[in-house]
Design an enzyme around this catalytic site. Structure first.
Site, PDB file in Angstrom:
ATOM      1  N   HIS A 216     -10.622 -16.301   0.711  1.00 33.29           N
ATOM      2  CA  HIS A 216      -9.619 -16.813   1.657  1.00 33.29           C
ATOM      3  C   HIS A 216      -8.460 -17.479   0.910  1.00 33.29           C
ATOM      4  CE1 HIS A 216     -12.581 -17.372   5.294  1.00 33.29           C
ATOM      5  NE2 HIS A 216     -12.652 -16.175   4.755  1.00 33.29           N
TER       6      HIS A 216
ATOM      7  N   GLU B 193     -21.824  -9.592  12.327  1.00 33.79           N
ATOM      8  CA  GLU B 193     -22.380 -10.940  12.425  1.00 33.79           C
ATOM      9  C   GLU B 193     -21.561 -11.775  13.401  1.00 33.79           C
ATOM     10  OE1 GLU B 193     -23.084 -15.113  10.626  1.00 33.79           O
ATOM     11  OE2 GLU B 193     -21.253 -14.050  11.151  1.00 33.79           O
TER      12      GLU B 193
ATOM     13  N   ARG C  76       0.826  -1.208   0.000  1.00 33.67           N
ATOM     14  CA  ARG C  76       0.000   0.000   0.000  1.00 33.67           C
ATOM     15  C   ARG C  76       0.866   1.265   0.000  1.00 33.67           C
ATOM     16  NH1 ARG C  76      -4.839   2.472   1.461  1.00 33.67           N
ATOM     17  NH2 ARG C  76      -4.496   4.270   2.782  1.00 33.67           N
TER      18      ARG C  76
ATOM     19  N   ARG D  20      -4.213 -11.025  13.543  1.00 33.67           N
ATOM     20  CA  ARG D  20      -4.254 -11.438  14.948  1.00 33.67           C
ATOM     21  C   ARG D  20      -3.839 -12.908  15.067  1.00 33.67           C
ATOM     22  NH1 ARG D  20      -6.434 -15.388  13.709  1.00 33.67           N
ATOM     23  NH2 ARG D  20      -8.599 -16.032  13.655  1.00 33.67           N
TER      24      ARG D  20
ATOM     25  N   GLU E  11      -3.945 -17.903   7.512  1.00 33.24           N
ATOM     26  CA  GLU E  11      -5.111 -17.647   6.652  1.00 33.24           C
ATOM     27  C   GLU E  11      -5.189 -16.160   6.325  1.00 33.24           C
ATOM     28  OE1 GLU E  11      -9.601 -19.076   7.181  1.00 33.24           O
ATOM     29  OE2 GLU E  11      -9.171 -17.234   8.284  1.00 33.24           O
TER      30      GLU E  11
ATOM     31  N   ALA F 111     -10.889 -26.619  18.230  1.00 38.00           N
ATOM     32  CA  ALA F 111     -10.367 -27.998  18.160  1.00 38.00           C
ATOM     33  C   ALA F 111     -11.407 -28.982  18.690  1.00 38.00           C
ATOM     34  CB  ALA F 111      -9.076 -28.100  18.945  1.00 38.00           C
TER      35      ALA F 111
ATOM     36  N   ALA G  52     -19.445  -8.830   8.253  1.00 38.90           N
ATOM     37  CA  ALA G  52     -18.841  -9.983   8.941  1.00 38.90           C
ATOM     38  C   ALA G  52     -18.490  -9.677  10.396  1.00 38.90           C
ATOM     39  CB  ALA G  52     -17.597 -10.448   8.190  1.00 38.90           C
TER      40      ALA G  52
ATOM     41  N   PHE H 271      -6.832  -1.285   4.132  1.00 39.15           N
ATOM     42  CA  PHE H 271      -6.081  -1.477   5.375  1.00 39.15           C
ATOM     43  C   PHE H 271      -5.935  -2.952   5.710  1.00 39.15           C
ATOM     44  CE2 PHE H 271     -10.440  -0.929   6.904  1.00 39.15           C
ATOM     45  CZ  PHE H 271     -10.557  -1.886   7.917  1.00 39.15           C
TER      46      PHE H 271
HETATM   47  P1  0O2 Z   1     -12.841 -16.536  13.969  1.00 41.14           P
HETATM   48  O1  0O2 Z   1     -13.391 -16.298  15.303  1.00 41.14           O
HETATM   49  O2  0O2 Z   1     -13.024 -15.421  13.038  1.00 41.14           O
HETATM   50  O3  0O2 Z   1     -11.465 -17.060  14.000  1.00 41.14           O
HETATM   51  P2  0O2 Z   1     -16.419 -24.207   8.016  1.00 41.14           P
HETATM   52  O4  0O2 Z   1     -16.017 -25.608   8.392  1.00 41.14           O
HETATM   53  O5  0O2 Z   1     -16.678 -24.013   6.556  1.00 41.14           O
HETATM   54  O6  0O2 Z   1     -17.517 -23.645   8.874  1.00 41.14           O
HETATM   55  P3  0O2 Z   1     -13.649 -23.521   8.340  1.00 41.14           P
HETATM   56  O7  0O2 Z   1     -13.315 -24.722   7.556  1.00 41.14           O
HETATM   57  O8  0O2 Z   1     -13.068 -23.384   9.696  1.00 41.14           O
HETATM   58  O9  0O2 Z   1     -15.223 -23.279   8.419  1.00 41.14           O
HETATM   59  O10 0O2 Z   1     -13.080 -22.356   7.525  1.00 41.14           O
HETATM   60  P4  0O2 Z   1     -13.776 -21.212   6.695  1.00 41.14           P
HETATM   61  O11 0O2 Z   1     -15.162 -21.545   6.360  1.00 41.14           O
HETATM   62  O12 0O2 Z   1     -12.840 -20.954   5.584  1.00 41.14           O
HETATM   63  O13 0O2 Z   1     -13.808 -20.020   7.738  1.00 41.14           O
HETATM   64  C1  0O2 Z   1     -12.689 -19.588   8.428  1.00 41.14           C
HETATM   65  C2  0O2 Z   1     -12.923 -18.193   8.940  1.00 41.14           C
HETATM   66  O14 0O2 Z   1     -13.704 -17.448   7.999  1.00 41.14           O
HETATM   67  C3  0O2 Z   1     -13.745 -18.135  10.195  1.00 41.14           C
HETATM   68  O15 0O2 Z   1     -12.948 -18.415  11.295  1.00 41.14           O
HETATM   69  C4  0O2 Z   1     -14.231 -16.695  10.155  1.00 41.14           C
HETATM   70  O16 0O2 Z   1     -13.225 -15.803  10.486  1.00 41.14           O
HETATM   71  C5  0O2 Z   1     -14.572 -16.551   8.701  1.00 41.14           C
HETATM   72  N1  0O2 Z   1     -15.965 -16.950   8.471  1.00 41.14           N
HETATM   73  C6  0O2 Z   1     -16.406 -18.052   7.838  1.00 41.14           C
HETATM   74  N2  0O2 Z   1     -17.732 -18.073   7.800  1.00 41.14           N
HETATM   75  C7  0O2 Z   1     -18.184 -16.973   8.428  1.00 41.14           C
HETATM   76  C8  0O2 Z   1     -19.490 -16.426   8.701  1.00 41.14           C
HETATM   77  O17 0O2 Z   1     -20.523 -16.977   8.370  1.00 41.14           O
HETATM   78  N3  0O2 Z   1     -19.518 -15.236   9.366  1.00 41.14           N
HETATM   79  C9  0O2 Z   1     -18.394 -14.581   9.749  1.00 41.14           C
HETATM   80  N4  0O2 Z   1     -18.526 -13.426  10.376  1.00 41.14           N
HETATM   81  N5  0O2 Z   1     -17.168 -15.071   9.521  1.00 41.14           N
HETATM   82  C10 0O2 Z   1     -17.045 -16.246   8.863  1.00 41.14           C
HETATM   83  P5  0O2 Z   1     -13.574 -18.972  12.623  1.00 41.14           P
HETATM   84  O18 0O2 Z   1     -12.566 -19.789  13.316  1.00 41.14           O
HETATM   85  O19 0O2 Z   1     -14.900 -19.592  12.368  1.00 41.14           O
HETATM   86  O20 0O2 Z   1     -13.831 -17.676  13.442  1.00 41.14           O
HETATM   87  P1  0O2 Z   2     -12.660 -15.104  18.726  1.00 47.57           P
HETATM   88  O1  0O2 Z   2     -12.674 -15.672  20.109  1.00 47.57           O
HETATM   89  O2  0O2 Z   2     -12.779 -16.162  17.678  1.00 47.57           O
HETATM   90  O3  0O2 Z   2     -13.614 -13.987  18.582  1.00 47.57           O
HETATM   91  P2  0O2 Z   2      -6.368  -5.876  20.802  1.00 47.57           P
HETATM   92  O4  0O2 Z   2      -5.421  -5.050  20.031  1.00 47.57           O
HETATM   93  O5  0O2 Z   2      -5.755  -6.622  21.963  1.00 47.57           O
HETATM   94  O6  0O2 Z   2      -7.632  -5.165  21.170  1.00 47.57           O
HETATM   95  P3  0O2 Z   2      -6.176  -7.546  18.599  1.00 47.57           P
HETATM   96  O7  0O2 Z   2      -5.066  -8.497  18.952  1.00 47.57           O
HETATM   97  O8  0O2 Z   2      -5.880  -6.435  17.652  1.00 47.57           O
HETATM   98  O9  0O2 Z   2      -6.890  -7.005  19.895  1.00 47.57           O
HETATM   99  O10 0O2 Z   2      -7.286  -8.427  18.064  1.00 47.57           O
HETATM  100  P4  0O2 Z   2      -8.358  -7.953  17.024  1.00 47.57           P
HETATM  101  O11 0O2 Z   2      -7.654  -7.564  15.785  1.00 47.57           O
HETATM  102  O12 0O2 Z   2      -9.323  -7.052  17.692  1.00 47.57           O
HETATM  103  O13 0O2 Z   2      -8.994  -9.367  16.804  1.00 47.57           O
HETATM  104  C1  0O2 Z   2     -10.063  -9.756  17.577  1.00 47.57           C
HETATM  105  C2  0O2 Z   2     -11.075 -10.370  16.658  1.00 47.57           C
HETATM  106  O14 0O2 Z   2     -11.066  -9.615  15.446  1.00 47.57           O
HETATM  107  C3  0O2 Z   2     -10.767 -11.762  16.237  1.00 47.57           C
HETATM  108  O15 0O2 Z   2     -11.335 -12.699  17.056  1.00 47.57           O
HETATM  109  C4  0O2 Z   2     -11.370 -11.801  14.881  1.00 47.57           C
HETATM  110  O16 0O2 Z   2     -12.759 -11.956  14.969  1.00 47.57           O
HETATM  111  C5  0O2 Z   2     -11.104 -10.462  14.326  1.00 47.57           C
HETATM  112  N1  0O2 Z   2      -9.895 -10.352  13.491  1.00 47.57           N
HETATM  113  C6  0O2 Z   2      -9.100  -9.257  13.329  1.00 47.57           C
HETATM  114  N2  0O2 Z   2      -8.164  -9.463  12.411  1.00 47.57           N
HETATM  115  C7  0O2 Z   2      -8.336 -10.707  11.954  1.00 47.57           C
HETATM  116  C8  0O2 Z   2      -7.689 -11.498  10.982  1.00 47.57           C
HETATM  117  O17 0O2 Z   2      -6.757 -11.090  10.313  1.00 47.57           O
HETATM  118  N3  0O2 Z   2      -8.184 -12.751  10.785  1.00 47.57           N
HETATM  119  C9  0O2 Z   2      -9.225 -13.232  11.476  1.00 47.57           C
HETATM  120  N4  0O2 Z   2      -9.643 -14.480  11.265  1.00 47.57           N
HETATM  121  N5  0O2 Z   2      -9.860 -12.516  12.413  1.00 47.57           N
HETATM  122  C10 0O2 Z   2      -9.436 -11.269  12.648  1.00 47.57           C
HETATM  123  P5  0O2 Z   2     -10.497 -14.005  17.396  1.00 47.57           P
HETATM  124  O18 0O2 Z   2      -9.093 -13.618  17.801  1.00 47.57           O
HETATM  125  O19 0O2 Z   2     -10.613 -14.983  16.315  1.00 47.57           O
HETATM  126  O20 0O2 Z   2     -11.216 -14.513  18.629  1.00 47.57           O
END
Ligand code: 0O2
Ligand code: 0O2
Length: 267
Positions: A123, A157, A28, A46, A142, A57, A154, A42
């Site tokens: 993704h 939600e 950027r 995390r 990821e 898990a 997202a 941007f």
């Molecule tokens: P977090 O808290 O964000 O880390 P699946 O088996 O298809 O349900 P999978 O295989 O774990 O899911 O991977 P997928 O589908 O590629 O999704 C991985 C991440 O994509 C999720 O991590 C979310 O961050 C985001 N994501 C997927 N589906 C949704 C959705 O419906 N709503 C929102 N807000 N985010 C989504 P985690 O670990 O689920 O959550």
């Molecule tokens: P969960 O339990 O699945 O919801 P801080 O600076 O300490 O306030 P930090 O480390 O910047 O916090 O965390 P951030 O960026 O606020 O991340 C907290 C949540 O934001 C995550 O939940 C995600 O939902 C989302 N998030 C932010 N950046 C990313 C990213 O690059 N990938 C994914 N998958 N999620 C992101 P957690 O940590 O999954 O916890």
């Protein structure tokens, strides 16, 4: 459950997130320094909290010793873009780096194949080598690439899911799906505006290049003492300029150019 030193395990993941954030942010800043448009708005990142790792898990029935090889989003990078088209530009950047500083493990297109929830994002799961005090370690990370509208939806939600512990009442689910459609419409509208602005810019560019060519050649004709031809062309140019007739201006530009060639006028 045997004791796992998560704090130690997560260090390379934390370093990977920091490195990847710097790498994408620097794309950027580099483009901005060159005065060019950046497809990246941007970047956030995390490392998943240990409690979330263990919960996921448990949900997916992954043994603790298999978490690192199977859980793809312990290290997560999120790239936000203004327009849907920008997402694919960013994906291309990542593909260009494949086999260099990262390796693409697989891609998931949740834009063309959006989830039942309404979730849309692109993704890319990568294998990323990270240097540790004990040598090189390759981890999974990821990268989620989405527009600002997709992100807005997202994030809200996700927080509602968290609030309701994944048991979102049906009527809220319905409204969330409608909101996802609205966010999608917004992205489509924005893409169209972008397209139209680009078109208008191109027309403007062609017009201004044509005008520059005409004026340059008229001046050259004056310089080689062809003032009669030059003033005739100038008059015709003034007329077309007033009418704003771009097609006729382009024809005139060709005519003047042929005339300049005849008198061997070169700049
Ligand atoms: P977090 O808290 O964000 O880390 P699946 O088996 O298809 O349900 P999978 O295989 O774990 O899911 O991977 P997928 O589908 O590629 O999704 C991985 C991440 O994509 C999720 O991590 C979310 O961050 C985001 N994501 C997927 N589906 C949704 C959705 O419906 N709503 C929102 N807000 N985010 C989504 P985690 O670990 O689920 O959550
Ligand atoms: P969960 O339990 O699945 O919801 P801080 O600076 O300490 O306030 P930090 O480390 O910047 O916090 O965390 P951030 O960026 O606020 O991340 C907290 C949540 O934001 C995550 O939940 C995600 O939902 C989302 N998030 C932010 N950046 C990313 C990213 O690059 N990938 C994914 N998958 N999620 C992101 P957690 O940590 O999954 O916890």
């Amino acid at each position: 459950m045997e004791f796992v030193e998560w704090k130690k395990i997560l260090i390379p993941y934390e370093n990977a997130v920091e490195e990847l954030k710097v790498k994408f942010k620097s794309i950027r800043s580099e483009l901005h320094a060159l005065g060019e448009y950046s497809p990246i708005e941007f970047v956030t990142g995390r490392v998943k909290k240990t409690s979330s790792i263990l919960e996921k898990a448990k949900k997916l029935d992954i043994a603790v010793e298999e978490i690192q090889e199977t859980m793809e989003d312990i290290a997560g990078i999120r790239i936000m873009c203004q327009f849907v088209e920008d997402i694919y530009t960013v994906v291309d950047y990542i593909r260009e780096r494949n086999g260099k500083d990262m390796e693409i493990f697989y891609e998931k297109d949740y834009i063309n194949n959006y989830k039942d929830s309404g979730y849309r994002s692109y993704h890319v799961v990568i294998k990323y080598p990270i240097q540790t005090a004990l040598g090189q370690k390759t981890i999974l990370a990821e990268i989620q690439i989405r527009t600002l509208a997709m992100n807005f939806w997202a994030v809200i939600e996700h927080s509602l899911k968290y609030k309701y512990k994944h048991q979102i009442p049906e009527h809220i689910n319905d409204r969330l799906k409608k909101a996802a459609d609205a966010a999608h419409k917004l992205d489509q509208e924005m893409s169209e505006i972008r397209h139209e602005i680009r078109q208008a810019q191109k027309v403007f560019e062609v017009r201004s290049n044509t005008v520059s060519d005409i004026l340059k050649n008229i001046q050259l004709l004056y310089l080689v003492d062809k003032s009669k031809e030059a003033s005739e062309f100038q008059e015709r140019f003034n007329d077309l300029w007033d009418k704003g007739d771009t097609v006729a201006l382009k024809k005139l530009a060709k005519e003047i150019s042929r005339c300049s060639e005849k008198y061997e006028v070169y700049d």
